[in-house]
Design a protein around this motif. Structure first.
Motif, short mmCIF file in Angstrom:
data_model
loop_
_atom_site.label_atom_id
_atom_site.label_comp_id
_atom_site.label_asym_id
_atom_site.label_seq_id
_atom_site.Cartn_x
_atom_site.Cartn_y
_atom_site.Cartn_z
N GLY A 15 0.81 -1.21 0.00
CA GLY A 15 0.00 0.00 0.00
C GLY A 15 0.84 1.26 0.00
N ALA A 16 1.91 1.26 0.78
CA ALA A 16 2.79 2.43 0.84
C ALA A 16 3.49 2.66 -0.50
CB ALA A 16 3.81 2.26 1.95
N ALA A 17 3.83 1.57 -1.18
CA ALA A 17 4.53 1.69 -2.46
C ALA A 17 3.68 2.38 -3.51
CB ALA A 17 4.94 0.31 -2.95
N ALA A 18 2.37 2.36 -3.33
CA ALA A 18 1.47 2.98 -4.30
C ALA A 18 1.23 4.45 -4.02
CB ALA A 18 0.14 2.23 -4.31
N GLU A 19 1.95 5.02 -3.03
CA GLU A 19 1.73 6.41 -2.63
C GLU A 19 3.02 7.23 -2.77
OE1 GLU A 19 0.43 6.22 1.37
OE2 GLU A 19 -1.25 4.89 0.96
N PRO A 20 3.56 7.36 -3.96
CA PRO A 20 4.81 8.13 -4.12
C PRO A 20 4.58 9.61 -3.89
CG PRO A 20 3.92 7.55 -6.26
CD PRO A 20 3.08 6.83 -5.24
N ASP A 21 5.62 10.31 -3.43
CA ASP A 21 5.58 11.76 -3.24
C ASP A 21 7.00 12.26 -3.48
OD1 ASP A 21 5.31 14.38 -2.55
OD2 ASP A 21 4.24 14.03 -0.69
N ASP A 22 7.34 12.47 -4.74
CA ASP A 22 8.71 12.74 -5.11
C ASP A 22 9.21 14.10 -4.64
OD1 ASP A 22 8.86 10.27 -6.34
OD2 ASP A 22 8.30 11.05 -8.32
N ASP A 23 8.29 15.03 -4.33
CA ASP A 23 8.70 16.36 -3.91
C ASP A 23 8.74 16.54 -2.40
OD1 ASP A 23 8.92 17.26 -6.55
OD2 ASP A 23 6.77 17.72 -6.65
N LEU A 24 8.37 15.50 -1.66
CA LEU A 24 8.25 15.63 -0.21
C LEU A 24 9.58 16.03 0.44
CD1 LEU A 24 6.78 15.31 2.49
CD2 LEU A 24 7.35 12.88 2.41
N GLY A 25 10.66 15.39 0.06
CA GLY A 25 11.95 15.69 0.68
C GLY A 25 12.36 17.13 0.51
N LEU A 26 12.15 17.68 -0.69
CA LEU A 26 12.51 19.06 -0.94
C LEU A 26 11.62 20.02 -0.16
CD1 LEU A 26 14.49 20.74 -2.58
CD2 LEU A 26 12.84 20.77 -4.45
N ARG A 27 10.33 19.71 -0.08
CA ARG A 27 9.42 20.55 0.70
C ARG A 27 9.78 20.52 2.18
NH1 ARG A 27 5.45 17.69 -2.03
NH2 ARG A 27 4.61 16.91 -0.05
N ALA A 28 10.05 19.34 2.69
CA ALA A 28 10.38 19.20 4.11
C ALA A 28 11.68 19.90 4.45
CB ALA A 28 10.45 17.73 4.49
N ALA A 29 12.68 19.79 3.57
CA ALA A 29 13.95 20.48 3.80
C ALA A 29 13.77 21.98 3.72
CB ALA A 29 14.98 20.01 2.78
N GLY A 30 12.93 22.45 2.80
CA GLY A 30 12.68 23.87 2.71
C GLY A 30 12.01 24.43 3.95
N ALA A 31 11.14 23.65 4.57
CA ALA A 31 10.47 24.10 5.78
C ALA A 31 11.42 24.24 6.95
CB ALA A 31 9.35 23.12 6.14
N ALA A 32 12.59 23.61 6.88
CA ALA A 32 13.57 23.68 7.96
C ALA A 32 14.54 24.83 7.82
CB ALA A 32 14.35 22.36 8.02
N LEU A 33 14.55 25.52 6.68
CA LEU A 33 15.51 26.61 6.47
C LEU A 33 15.17 27.79 7.38
CD1 LEU A 33 15.87 26.74 2.57
CD2 LEU A 33 17.22 25.44 4.23
N ARG A 34 16.19 28.36 7.98
CA ARG A 34 16.05 29.58 8.76
C ARG A 34 17.10 30.57 8.27
NH1 ARG A 34 12.13 27.29 9.32
NH2 ARG A 34 10.96 26.74 11.21
#
Length: 488
Positions: free
Chosen positions: A330-349
């Motif tokens: 089930g998890a394999a059917a839920e890709p989110d290729d931009d998640l890492g970039l979005r999450a890293a962007g949210a951590a920038l200060r």
């Protein structure tokens, strides 16, 4: 039973003959390192080959995200590490990142992830935890530890909270020496244990003990302490899952005992699985550990019931993983290729003076300075900030400067200067070279990839982690035509 409680590493990208033989002899686990990984397809083939020899073998890996990655060691992690997730403080995002990491592991056939790090990084001088921790606040670390476990285990991969009873308030690297947590029992209870209690409440399948000396708990290192492993973790905190040791070749314990003796004492203290990351090319290390365990049982030093209990917990974890095949699918059917970039962007200060946007409109010179990382990390993950900037600004030049090195020529004021550092506040030589660079180029952009100190430079960006995702997020921020809505 003695073979079933071992989790060794090995060399090469295919199972060596000794490992195939050991699996046939009942070896219960195997640990994958970067040295075993070429790409996703090869890793999946490797794990398939291991399972041909033993279908129930536990395949483990250190895949924390951020600086510590095994399956993406050649490229750098696609996700920010724990500190970045903690700074963003979005529990749903933390769970989604863990779920994506589970997809990566599941595609390779990995059973057990030696993550998340549940340590509270109480000491900024800590040389081995740092940005691997969600932060210095016990409540924040506990909340994100639970979110991470839920995301990973909800996708069918077992999580392993580490490093019990807490590696955050240390100034030594357990790969090199035995760290000591000089805190009272009350402080340990209030500060270090809450994330582990929360992990147990969340149903974490495994906990890794740290090679730590906590005098308030026992005079023995935690790995070898029944007071820590059994009386505290099992009896007081109620943990019923698998307890695994950190790698027994680490100097924190290897300086005091031979490998076989460490394995025997750890099992007697309450460990269920013994991790041996470095093994002899002929497999003699693994068989030596087996023989030491068997001899200890025969001599009465290790009760057979204790060994049987440990072997049962190994089998229970393997059975849990086998039952989770539908969740992994089930998890394999839920890709989110931009998640890492979005999450890293949210951590920038960012601390920015009066500057035009984009901050970088031309290909810069990128000077990268970092101390040699802990062995837990294994190396500075490529492509680094220079590589990430080159993706959006072709012609970017990158120069690495190590301790004892000198800065390159910075006199070309037509080329923007970016200075990337990691944990500058902990390293005098980095601070000295950074100050020298800013005297020559006060217009420089400074990017801190570790724990941030005081902002310096015309623009100062803190990523709160060193990963491919974090480097790409900085590169896009610096080259964006849209300035941030507020300074943070």
């Amino acid at each position: 039973m003695a073979m079933s409680v071992l989790q060794p590493g090995f060399d090469g990208t295919e199972p060596p003959e000794w490992l195939r033989r050991a699996l046939g002899d009942g070896l219960g686990g195997v640990v994958l390192f970067a040295r075993n990984v070429v790409d996703q397809a090869q890793t999946a083939e490797l794990v398939t080959a291991l399972r041909r020899e033993s279908p129930d073998v536990i395949v483990a890996a250190d895949e924390e995200g951020g600086a510590v990655t095994r399956l993406e060691a050649d490229t750098g992690s696609s996700w920010p590490g724990n500190r970045g997730l903690g700074v963003a403080d979005d529990l749903a995002a933390t769970a989604r990142v863990a779920r994506q990491i589970a997809r990566l592991l599941a595609a390779a056939g990995v059973t057990l992830d030696y993550a998340p790090v549940a340590d509270v990084n109480a000491n900024p001088a800590n040389p081995v935890i740092g940005v691997r921790s969600f932060g210095p606040d016990p409540d924040l670390v506990a909340r994100h530890t639970v979110a991470w476990i839920d995301g990973l285990q909800g996708a069918g991969v077992a999580a392993c909270a580490k490093h019990f009873p807490g590696h955050g308030d240390t100034v030594a690297d357990s790969h090199l020496e035995l760290p000591t947590v000089n805190a009272s029992r009350e402080t340990v209870e209030r500060r270090d244990l809450p994330p582990f209690r929360a992990a147990i409440g969340a149903g974490v399948r495994a906990i890794m003990c740290g090679h730590l000396l906590v005098p308030a708990l026992d005079a023995l290192p935690a790995t070898l302490s029944r007071a820590v492993m059994t009386e505290l973790l099992r009896e007081e905190m109620g943990f019923e899952g698998l307890v695994v040791t950190d790698a027994i070749e680490m100097r924190a314990v290897a300086a005091f005992h031979e490998p076989g003796e460490i394995a025997v004492r750890a099992l007697a203290a309450g460990a269920d699985a013994v991790c041996a990351g470095i093994t002899a090319p002929d497999g003699s290390t693994v068989y030596g550990l087996r023989d030491a365990i068997v001899a200890a049982v025969r001599e009465g030093r290790l009760p057979e019931e204790r060994l049987s209990e440990a072997a049962d917990r190994v089998r229970q974890l393997a059975a849990w993983h086998a039952d989770r095949a539908p969740e992994r699918a089930g998890a394999a059917a839920e890709p989110d290729d931009d998640l890492g970039l979005r999450a890293a962007g949210a951590a920038l200060r960012v601390a920015a003076g009066a500057c035009e946007w984009p901050v970088l409109a031309r290909a810069p010179l990128v000077v990268e300075m970092a101390e040699r990382p802990s062995e837990a990390i294994g190396g500075i993950a490529p492509p680094g900030l220079a590589g990430a900037l080159a993706e959006v600004l072709p012609g970017t030049l990158g120069v690495s400067v190590d301790a004892g090195g000198a800065l390159p020529d910075l006199s070309d004021h037509d080329r923007p200067l970016v200075v990337a550092v990691r944990d500058a506040a902990r390293h005098g030589w980095i601070n000295e070279l950074l100050a020298e660079a800013l005297r020559v180029r006060p217009d420089a952009v400074v990017v801190e990839l570790g724990l941030p100190g005081s902002p310096v430079g015309a623009v100062h960006v803190s990523t709160h982690g060193n990963s491919r995702a974090s480097a790409r997020a900085v590169a896009r921020w610096l080259t964006s035509l849209n300035p941030p809505t507020e300074e943070s």
